[in-house]
Design an enzyme around this catalytic site. Structure first.
Site, mmCIF file in Angstrom:
data_model
loop_
_atom_site.group_PDB
_atom_site.id
_atom_site.type_symbol
_atom_site.label_atom_id
_atom_site.label_comp_id
_atom_site.label_asym_id
_atom_site.label_seq_id
_atom_site.Cartn_x
_atom_site.Cartn_y
_atom_site.Cartn_z
ATOM 1 N N GLY A 81 14.368 1.869 -29.738
ATOM 2 C CA GLY A 81 14.626 1.123 -28.516
ATOM 3 C C GLY A 81 16.016 0.529 -28.536
ATOM 4 N N GLN A 108 23.201 -4.633 -26.288
ATOM 5 C CA GLN A 108 23.492 -4.153 -27.649
ATOM 6 C C GLN A 108 24.630 -3.129 -27.658
ATOM 7 O OE1 GLN A 108 19.117 -3.246 -28.549
ATOM 8 N NE2 GLN A 108 19.923 -3.842 -30.543
ATOM 9 N N CYS A 148 15.893 -4.323 -36.171
ATOM 10 C CA CYS A 148 16.731 -4.337 -34.975
ATOM 11 C C CYS A 148 18.067 -3.692 -35.323
ATOM 12 C CB CYS A 148 16.935 -5.781 -34.519
ATOM 13 S SG CYS A 148 17.952 -5.910 -33.042
ATOM 14 N N LEU A 149 18.524 -2.768 -34.481
ATOM 15 C CA LEU A 149 19.794 -2.087 -34.764
ATOM 16 C C LEU A 149 20.955 -3.078 -34.826
ATOM 17 C CD1 LEU A 149 19.534 1.147 -32.570
ATOM 18 C CD2 LEU A 149 18.995 0.868 -34.989
ATOM 19 N N HIS A 182 15.764 -9.001 -25.789
ATOM 20 C CA HIS A 182 17.218 -8.841 -25.861
ATOM 21 C C HIS A 182 17.878 -9.225 -24.540
ATOM 22 C CE1 HIS A 182 18.386 -7.196 -29.731
ATOM 23 N NE2 HIS A 182 17.442 -6.268 -29.693
ATOM 24 N N HIS A 198 10.311 -6.445 -27.504
ATOM 25 C CA HIS A 198 11.533 -6.660 -28.285
ATOM 26 C C HIS A 198 12.775 -6.423 -27.415
ATOM 27 C CE1 HIS A 198 13.844 -5.836 -32.260
ATOM 28 N NE2 HIS A 198 14.712 -5.587 -31.296
ATOM 29 N N GLU A 199 12.768 -5.314 -26.657
ATOM 30 C CA GLU A 199 13.945 -4.991 -25.839
ATOM 31 C C GLU A 199 14.092 -5.962 -24.667
ATOM 32 O OE1 GLU A 199 15.826 -3.174 -27.394
ATOM 33 O OE2 GLU A 199 14.351 -2.240 -28.711
#
Ligand SMILES: [Zn+2]
Length: 144
Positions: free
Chosen positions: A44, A49, A86-87, A132, A128-129
């Site tokens: 995701g 990001q 998380c990236l 963000h 999660h996204e």
């Protein structure tokens, strides 16, 4: 070309702005977001990001890659705890309790309304996204 932004960076803490209409421009951004997500083997990604303060997310459910503008949780059920990475926080892995089932409403890459029902790991990814987009990160779930 979009690049992955890692913590700490102010844009990860800002509330992202709604998309008015999904045009070819947003469609291209979503496509590039998918490329960035896949190059880092993520499941995701949210637009902030990659440095864009707008409400766009992509989620790879294994079967299909969902590309959604203005995602919104309209229904939620149960709870589950899962370890999340998380990236933008490459060295962190945190166990987070979230809703186990969520229904997400938004616009697809053709500006059509879509409703996605999801549970388990992918329900976590959607939450999660969406976090963000509101400037929230997994480290915020760590109990002090
Ligand atoms: Zn993340």
């Amino acid at each position: 070309m979009l690049h992955l932004i890692t913590y700490p960076n102010d844009i990860l803490r800002k509330k992202s702005k709604p998309v008015k209409t999904v045009t070819d421009k947003e469609k291209r951004i979503l496509e590039e977001m998918v490329n960035v997500m896949q190059s880092f083997k993520g499941v995701g990604l949210a637009a902030n990001q990659v440095g864009l303060n707008i409400r766009l997310i992509v989620v790879d459910t294994g079967d299909i890659v969902c590309k959604i503008a203005n995602p919104e949780i309209i229904d939620r059920k149960g709870s589950s705890e899962l370890e999340e990475g998380c990236l933008s926080l490459p060295s962190q892995c945190i166990t987070i309790k979230r809703f186990n089932e969520v229904t997400v409403k938004g616009l697809d890459e053709n500006n059509k309304e879509v409703i996605i029902k999801t549970k388990g790991m992918y329900a976590h990814v959607f939450q999660h996204e969406i976090d963000h987009l509101d400037g929230k990160l997994i480290i915020d779930y760590v109990k002090k």
